[in-house]
Design a protein around this motif. Structure first.
Motif, PDB file in Angstrom:
ATOM      1  N   ASN A 186       0.837  -1.227  -0.078  1.00  0.00           N
ATOM      2  CA  ASN A 186      -0.192  -0.103   0.084  1.00  0.00           C
ATOM      3  C   ASN A 186       0.935   1.223  -0.082  1.00  0.00           C
ATOM      4  N   THR A 187       2.165   1.305   0.207  1.00  0.00           N
ATOM      5  CA  THR A 187       3.130   2.336   0.023  1.00  0.00           C
ATOM      6  C   THR A 187       3.407   3.066  -0.963  1.00  0.00           C
ATOM      7  N   VAL A 188       3.117   1.897  -2.148  1.00  0.00           N
ATOM      8  CA  VAL A 188       3.484   2.573  -3.627  1.00  0.00           C
ATOM      9  C   VAL A 188       2.562   2.165  -4.612  1.00  0.00           C
ATOM     10  N   LYS A 189       2.033   2.788  -5.704  1.00  0.00           N
ATOM     11  CA  LYS A 189       0.904   2.396  -6.434  1.00  0.00           C
ATOM     12  C   LYS A 189       1.405   1.431  -7.496  1.00  0.00           C
ATOM     13  N   HIS A 190       1.762   1.770  -8.476  1.00  0.00           N
ATOM     14  CA  HIS A 190       2.225   0.678  -9.796  1.00  0.00           C
ATOM     15  C   HIS A 190       3.040  -0.470  -9.049  1.00  0.00           C
ATOM     16  N   GLU A 191       3.856  -0.020  -8.330  1.00  0.00           N
ATOM     17  CA  GLU A 191       4.829  -1.210  -7.790  1.00  0.00           C
ATOM     18  C   GLU A 191       4.501  -1.909  -6.756  1.00  0.00           C
ATOM     19  N   GLY A 192       3.231  -1.815  -6.313  1.00  0.00           N
ATOM     20  CA  GLY A 192       2.570  -2.567  -5.252  1.00  0.00           C
ATOM     21  C   GLY A 192       1.572  -3.530  -5.619  1.00  0.00           C
ATOM     22  N   ILE A 193       1.704  -3.830  -6.930  1.00  0.00           N
ATOM     23  CA  ILE A 193       0.496  -4.675  -7.362  1.00  0.00           C
ATOM     24  C   ILE A 193       1.415  -6.137  -7.804  1.00  0.00           C
ATOM     25  N   SER A 194       0.642  -6.973  -7.501  1.00  0.00           N
ATOM     26  CA  SER A 194       0.920  -8.424  -7.818  1.00  0.00           C
ATOM     27  C   SER A 194      -0.164  -9.038  -8.724  1.00  0.00           C
ATOM     28  N   PHE A 195       0.520 -10.493  -9.615  1.00  0.00           N
ATOM     29  CA  PHE A 195      -0.555 -10.834 -10.392  1.00  0.00           C
ATOM     30  C   PHE A 195      -0.778 -12.275  -9.808  1.00  0.00           C
ATOM     31  N   ILE A 196      -1.895 -12.919  -9.711  1.00  0.00           N
ATOM     32  CA  ILE A 196      -1.916 -14.067  -8.974  1.00  0.00           C
ATOM     33  C   ILE A 196      -3.145 -14.890  -9.643  1.00  0.00           C
ATOM     34  N   LEU A 197      -3.294 -16.031  -9.463  1.00  0.00           N
ATOM     35  CA  LEU A 197      -4.316 -17.018 -10.065  1.00  0.00           C
ATOM     36  C   LEU A 197      -4.954 -17.949  -9.128  1.00  0.00           C
ATOM     37  N   PHE A 198      -6.253 -18.192  -9.042  1.00  0.00           N
ATOM     38  CA  PHE A 198      -6.886 -18.852  -8.182  1.00  0.00           C
ATOM     39  C   PHE A 198      -8.209 -19.337  -8.782  1.00  0.00           C
ATOM     40  N   SER A 225     -13.744 -12.780  -0.311  1.00  0.00           N
ATOM     41  CA  SER A 225     -13.632 -12.733   1.572  1.00  0.00           C
ATOM     42  C   SER A 225     -12.738 -13.694   2.125  1.00  0.00           C
ATOM     43  N   ASP A 226     -11.585 -13.391   2.332  1.00  0.00           N
ATOM     44  CA  ASP A 226     -10.731 -14.085   3.104  1.00  0.00           C
ATOM     45  C   ASP A 226     -10.509 -15.587   2.221  1.00  0.00           C
ATOM     46  N   VAL A 227     -10.260 -15.265   0.928  1.00  0.00           N
ATOM     47  CA  VAL A 227      -9.805 -16.215  -0.217  1.00  0.00           C
ATOM     48  C   VAL A 227      -8.286 -16.596   0.107  1.00  0.00           C
ATOM     49  N   LYS A 228      -8.310 -18.087   0.401  1.00  0.00           N
ATOM     50  CA  LYS A 228      -7.041 -18.518   0.320  1.00  0.00           C
ATOM     51  C   LYS A 228      -6.558 -19.047  -0.690  1.00  0.00           C
ATOM     52  N   VAL A 229      -5.320 -18.689  -1.159  1.00  0.00           N
ATOM     53  CA  VAL A 229      -4.413 -18.933  -2.365  1.00  0.00           C
ATOM     54  C   VAL A 229      -3.062 -19.475  -1.967  1.00  0.00           C
ATOM     55  N   PRO A 230      -2.840 -20.637  -2.687  1.00  0.00           N
ATOM     56  CA  PRO A 230      -1.255 -21.330  -2.671  1.00  0.00           C
ATOM     57  C   PRO A 230      -0.393 -20.387  -3.141  1.00  0.00           C
ATOM     58  N   LYS A 231       0.720 -20.030  -2.615  1.00  0.00           N
ATOM     59  CA  LYS A 231       1.787 -19.280  -2.918  1.00  0.00           C
ATOM     60  C   LYS A 231       2.534 -19.438  -4.267  1.00  0.00           C
TER      61      LYS A 231
END
Length: 404
Positions: A186-198, A225-231
């Motif tokens: 949350n401290t940066v804008k574009h650099e604080g985003i990740s790409f994830i699959l579930f 709502s509290d979705v758990k995703v494997p790393k």
């Protein structure tokens, strides 16, 4: 027996032609009704049994993704060979065997940014239509400013925990999996985003279809709502998702433009002209009776021809290794305008039939055109709004500055 592709273009064309004649069912050589489009996935029902046969035969050759590497289920064809395959399919009127966000958007991005394990896990299922994907990008407070997204992804040691909301998620209620942008810093804008699959069947995932003025509901609100995703389902690096997101948007805008938007499937330039002749009538020379409408259809045909040539030029530039990233914004904007103009012309050609919505007093085809016209209004929003695409063109292509 697997297809052995000859290197010589003429020999390849001859062999592809023979394969298609032998393997493409006759019913798959007819115009495709909207309710027979194959999206794949766990819920696919195959209204026409031949659709399943056709998909299986094409997927077994990797030809649903002809240029993808063979080790991931693709066809391993060169761009020239893929073009020949496309031409030969068009020659016999063969239907596209599979429509898939996995093919158009997610797959190409995963090939570029995913690790080997992820590619082998997800790509073959996309090729065979076993998994249907949706895109988790836009949020209620982050549409045009996508980088303002706030869906939170927390590191919980052995898994990630996701909370937030997406909106305008196309076919989320029908999808098996989602490729999703989440905020990991949350401290940066574009650099604080990740790409994830579930998996969309994960506990805590909820979808609510949004009904459009056309009567259809292709878009959804999607809640996590509290979705758990494997790393191991994070693609790329933590906080490195914006680079992937931008590349995927290029694929999305290019695929939207190339497909002519889902609502216009099967209505090309010739169909528009012939459609108008049927509903407006012709004179003794076979010309459309309404001269003004005839002139505007001709303008549209010239625009469409120029558009197709621009797409071809862009493809050749990309093949030559030139930077064409911003061209996607040009093509996306032009495709939206072209498709909306075409629907305006089709409704105008209907005359009073264009007022039809439901009931027995109007032809079913006319009602579908009216609904398609309403659906086309979304073309200038989906895949990047026309306003945002024009901003990209003005700043990054024309080099214009913001007005102070």
């Amino acid at each position: 027996m697997p297809f052995d592709a000859p290197s010589d273009p003429d020999a390849f064309r001859e062999k592809v032609r023979g394969w298609l004649e032998e393997n493409c069912p006759e019913s798959m050589r007819t115009p495709m009704p909207e309710d027979e489009v194959v999206w794949g996935g766990r819920r696919e029902k195959f209204k026409n049994p031949d659709s399943k046969v056709w998909l299986e035969r094409m997927a077994n050759e990797g030809w649903t993704a002809p240029t993808w590497p063979k080790e991931y289920g693709g066809g391993g064809l060169t761009r020239e060979q893929a073009k020949i395959l496309e031409q030969e399919m068009a020659r016999i009127g063969a239907r596209t065997p599979l429509f898939s966000f996995g093919l158009w958007m997610f797959g190409p991005a995963l090939i570029e940014f995913g690790n080997e394990e992820q590619k082998k896990r997800f790509l073959p299922d996309i090729v065979h239509g076993r998994t249907r994907w949706c895109q988790g990008y836009s949020e209620p407070g982050a549409g045009s400013d996508l980088a303002g997204l706030q869906t939170k992804c927390e590191d919980k040691g052995d898994h990630y925990l996701i909370n937030g909301q997406k909106v305008w998620t196309s076919y989320a209620n029908e999808a098996d999996w989602i490729f999703c942008l989440v905020r990991t810093d949350n401290t940066v804008k574009h650099e604080g985003i990740s790409f994830i699959l579930f998996d969309m069947e994960s506990e805590g995932v909820e979808t609510r279809p949004i009904k459009l003025i056309s009567g259809s509901s292709p878009f959804c609100e999607t809640f996590f709502s509290d979705v758990k995703v494997p790393k191991d389902q994070l693609v790329g690096e933590v906080n490195g998702g914006w680079k992937i997101a931008k590349r995927l948007l290029q694929h999305e805008r290019s695929s939207i433009s190339a497909s002519g938007f889902g609502s216009t499937r099967g209505t090309g330039m010739l169909e528009l002209e012939e459609y108008a002749k049927i509903h407006v009538g012709t004179d003794g020379d076979g010309k459309l009776l309404d001269g003004d409408l005839r002139g505007r259809i001709a303008d549209h045909q010239m625009y469409a021809k120029a558009f197709n040539l621009t797409v071809q030029r862009s493809q050749q530039q990309a093949k030559a290794g030139q930077e064409v990233g911003h061209t996607a914004s040009i093509i996306k904007y032009a495709a939206a305008k072209m498709n909306q103009d075409k629907h305006e012309l089709m409704v105008e050609a209907l005359g009073t039939e264009g007022l039809g919505w439901e009931g027995e007093g109007f032809d079913r085809g006319a009602k579908m055109v009216t609904r398609g016209w309403l659906r086309s209004k979304g073309n200038s929003i989906e895949g990047g709004t026309s306003e945002i695409n024009l901003n990209v063109v003005s700043k990054r292509v024309l080099g214009l500055r913001d007005h102070q």
